[in-house]
Design a protein around this motif. Structure first.
Motif, PDB file in Angstrom:
ATOM      1  N   MET A 144       0.763  -0.898   0.048  1.00 32.93           N
ATOM      2  CA  MET A 144      -0.209  -0.040  -0.161  1.00 32.93           C
ATOM      3  C   MET A 144       0.730   1.119   0.058  1.00 32.93           C
ATOM      4  SD  MET A 144      -2.858   1.244   2.871  1.00 32.93           S
ATOM      5  CE  MET A 144      -4.376   0.147   2.217  1.00 32.93           C
ATOM      6  N   LYS A 145       0.734   2.173  -0.755  1.00 30.77           N
ATOM      7  CA  LYS A 145       1.320   3.559  -1.113  1.00 30.77           C
ATOM      8  C   LYS A 145       0.793   4.468  -0.033  1.00 30.77           C
ATOM      9  CE  LYS A 145       3.514   2.375  -4.728  1.00 30.77           C
ATOM     10  NZ  LYS A 145       4.963   1.950  -4.461  1.00 30.77           N
ATOM     11  N   TYR A 146       1.498   5.466   0.314  1.00 24.99           N
ATOM     12  CA  TYR A 146       1.341   6.450   1.336  1.00 24.99           C
ATOM     13  C   TYR A 146      -0.024   6.982   1.083  1.00 24.99           C
ATOM     14  CZ  TYR A 146       1.577  10.687   3.697  1.00 24.99           C
ATOM     15  OH  TYR A 146       1.290  12.031   4.925  1.00 24.99           O
ATOM     16  N   HIS A 147      -0.149   7.431  -0.201  1.00 26.61           N
ATOM     17  CA  HIS A 147      -1.559   8.022  -0.859  1.00 26.61           C
ATOM     18  C   HIS A 147      -2.775   7.152  -0.537  1.00 26.61           C
ATOM     19  CE1 HIS A 147      -4.373  10.216  -3.054  1.00 26.61           C
ATOM     20  NE2 HIS A 147      -4.699   9.140  -3.618  1.00 26.61           N
ATOM     21  N   ASP A 148      -2.467   5.945  -0.530  1.00 23.74           N
ATOM     22  CA  ASP A 148      -3.668   4.975  -0.379  1.00 23.74           C
ATOM     23  C   ASP A 148      -3.833   4.712   1.089  1.00 23.74           C
ATOM     24  OD1 ASP A 148      -3.890   4.180  -3.219  1.00 23.74           O
ATOM     25  OD2 ASP A 148      -2.230   2.869  -3.018  1.00 23.74           O
ATOM     26  N   ALA A 149      -3.028   4.622   1.754  1.00 25.79           N
ATOM     27  CA  ALA A 149      -3.261   4.598   3.497  1.00 25.79           C
ATOM     28  C   ALA A 149      -3.784   5.992   3.852  1.00 25.79           C
ATOM     29  CB  ALA A 149      -1.843   4.459   4.172  1.00 25.79           C
ATOM     30  N   ARG A 150      -3.319   7.199   3.337  1.00 24.29           N
ATOM     31  CA  ARG A 150      -3.844   8.367   3.857  1.00 24.29           C
ATOM     32  C   ARG A 150      -5.333   8.378   3.620  1.00 24.29           C
ATOM     33  NH1 ARG A 150      -5.019  13.301   1.217  1.00 24.29           N
ATOM     34  NH2 ARG A 150      -4.908  15.350   2.792  1.00 24.29           N
ATOM     35  N   GLU A 151      -5.733   7.989   2.279  1.00 21.23           N
ATOM     36  CA  GLU A 151      -7.017   7.880   1.638  1.00 21.23           C
ATOM     37  C   GLU A 151      -7.950   6.888   2.409  1.00 21.23           C
ATOM     38  OE1 GLU A 151      -8.631   9.860  -0.236  1.00 21.23           O
ATOM     39  OE2 GLU A 151      -6.733  11.188  -0.294  1.00 21.23           O
ATOM     40  N   ALA A 152      -7.149   5.673   2.891  1.00 21.75           N
ATOM     41  CA  ALA A 152      -8.026   4.879   3.849  1.00 21.75           C
ATOM     42  C   ALA A 152      -8.559   5.373   5.226  1.00 21.75           C
ATOM     43  CB  ALA A 152      -7.165   3.592   3.947  1.00 21.75           C
ATOM     44  N   CYS A 153      -7.416   6.293   5.806  1.00 22.46           N
ATOM     45  CA  CYS A 153      -7.959   6.849   7.088  1.00 22.46           C
ATOM     46  C   CYS A 153      -8.717   7.966   6.748  1.00 22.46           C
ATOM     47  CB  CYS A 153      -6.562   7.361   7.573  1.00 22.46           C
ATOM     48  SG  CYS A 153      -5.177   6.285   8.202  1.00 22.46           S
ATOM     49  N   GLY A 182       7.722   6.032   4.183  1.00 20.99           N
ATOM     50  CA  GLY A 182       8.839   4.653   4.481  1.00 20.99           C
ATOM     51  C   GLY A 182       9.923   5.241   3.724  1.00 20.99           C
ATOM     52  N   PRO A 183      11.008   4.367   3.636  1.00 16.39           N
ATOM     53  CA  PRO A 183      12.251   4.561   3.108  1.00 16.39           C
ATOM     54  C   PRO A 183      12.156   4.439   1.468  1.00 16.39           C
ATOM     55  CG  PRO A 183      12.168   2.386   4.063  1.00 16.39           C
ATOM     56  CD  PRO A 183      10.880   3.008   4.621  1.00 16.39           C
ATOM     57  N   ALA A 184      11.301   3.650   1.003  1.00 18.88           N
ATOM     58  CA  ALA A 184      11.199   3.464  -0.451  1.00 18.88           C
ATOM     59  C   ALA A 184      10.329   4.679  -0.804  1.00 18.88           C
ATOM     60  CB  ALA A 184      10.574   1.905  -0.988  1.00 18.88           C
ATOM     61  N   GLU A 185      10.416   5.197  -2.131  1.00 16.67           N
ATOM     62  CA  GLU A 185       9.704   6.262  -2.525  1.00 16.67           C
ATOM     63  C   GLU A 185       8.195   5.766  -2.701  1.00 16.67           C
ATOM     64  OE1 GLU A 185       9.093   8.765  -6.615  1.00 16.67           O
ATOM     65  OE2 GLU A 185      11.079   7.900  -6.299  1.00 16.67           O
ATOM     66  N   GLY A 186       7.396   6.558  -2.132  1.00 16.24           N
ATOM     67  CA  GLY A 186       5.814   6.247  -2.079  1.00 16.24           C
ATOM     68  C   GLY A 186       5.481   5.211  -1.156  1.00 16.24           C
ATOM     69  N   SER A 187       6.331   4.605  -0.510  1.00 22.16           N
ATOM     70  CA  SER A 187       5.875   3.695   0.551  1.00 22.16           C
ATOM     71  C   SER A 187       5.503   4.307   1.947  1.00 22.16           C
ATOM     72  CB  SER A 187       7.201   2.708   1.035  1.00 22.16           C
ATOM     73  OG  SER A 187       7.977   3.069   1.556  1.00 22.16           O
ATOM     74  N   ALA A 188       4.832   3.540   2.690  1.00 27.57           N
ATOM     75  CA  ALA A 188       4.132   4.303   4.015  1.00 27.57           C
ATOM     76  C   ALA A 188       4.506   3.367   5.456  1.00 27.57           C
ATOM     77  CB  ALA A 188       3.022   4.624   3.890  1.00 27.57           C
ATOM     78  N   ARG A 189       4.425   4.119   6.176  1.00 31.14           N
ATOM     79  CA  ARG A 189       4.610   3.301   7.557  1.00 31.14           C
ATOM     80  C   ARG A 189       3.372   3.889   8.452  1.00 31.14           C
ATOM     81  NH1 ARG A 189      10.570   2.355   8.519  1.00 31.14           N
ATOM     82  NH2 ARG A 189      10.923   0.356   7.498  1.00 31.14           N
ATOM     83  N   VAL A 190       2.701   3.172   9.268  1.00 34.45           N
ATOM     84  CA  VAL A 190       1.605   3.599   9.931  1.00 34.45           C
ATOM     85  C   VAL A 190       1.529   3.191  11.454  1.00 34.45           C
ATOM     86  CG1 VAL A 190      -0.119   2.141   8.937  1.00 34.45           C
ATOM     87  CG2 VAL A 190      -0.710   4.366   9.939  1.00 34.45           C
ATOM     88  N   ASN A 191       1.195   4.168  12.441  1.00 37.31           N
ATOM     89  CA  ASN A 191       1.155   3.668  13.734  1.00 37.31           C
ATOM     90  C   ASN A 191      -0.394   3.575  13.916  1.00 37.31           C
ATOM     91  OD1 ASN A 191       3.706   3.589  14.359  1.00 37.31           O
ATOM     92  ND2 ASN A 191       3.737   5.399  15.923  1.00 37.31           N
TER      93      ASN A 191
END
Length: 130
Positions: free
Chosen positions: A1-10, A48-57
């Motif tokens: 899941m990319k950053y944008h997708d995680a953001r939209e899910a929230c 996250g460390p890779a372009e477009g990747s994400a980490r979420v707490n």
């Protein structure tokens, strides 16, 4: 899941808004039922460390948090959070998108269930499936 997708899910969850109290690098997602009700944190998201990747707490019931960590190396104790109640999820691809969405929704539900009844009703929240 990319950053944008995680953001939209929230942001897709009722009553959710995003702010950046810790700086531009960390998005904080909170839920509020009524305009004058309390706002409660349910997710922190950063790249996250890779372009477009994400980490979420994400908030998690302690027993489930331990089981998830044991089963998935992408899920670790919450970074800069209570290690008992929060997990950090690496969204870089090893976990499928539906699992990450479920974890986001579970975190949201844990927070909403603790809001005052009027706030839960304003959100149209029906309770957690247990």
């Amino acid at each position: 899941m990319k950053y944008h997708d995680a953001r939209e899910a929230c942001l897709s969850l009722p009553g959710t808004f995003e702010d950046f109290p810790f700086g531009a690098d960390t998005a904080v997602f909170r839920v509020r039922g009524r305009a004058d009700g309390p706002a409660r944190l349910f997710a922190l998201l950063w790249e996250g460390p890779a372009e477009g990747s994400a980490r979420v707490n994400l908030k998690c019931e302690p027993e489930l948090a331990a089981r998830l960590r044991a089963a998935h190396p992408e899920i670790t104790p919450g970074y800069h959070m209570s290690k008992r109640h929060w997990n950090t999820v690496d969204c870089s691809g090893a976990l499928d998108e539906s699992t990450i969405r479920d974890l986001i929704e579970d975190s949201y539900d844990l927070v909403v269930e603790r809001l005052p009844r009027a706030d839960r009703e304003a959100l149209g929240w029906r309770g957690m499936a247990r």
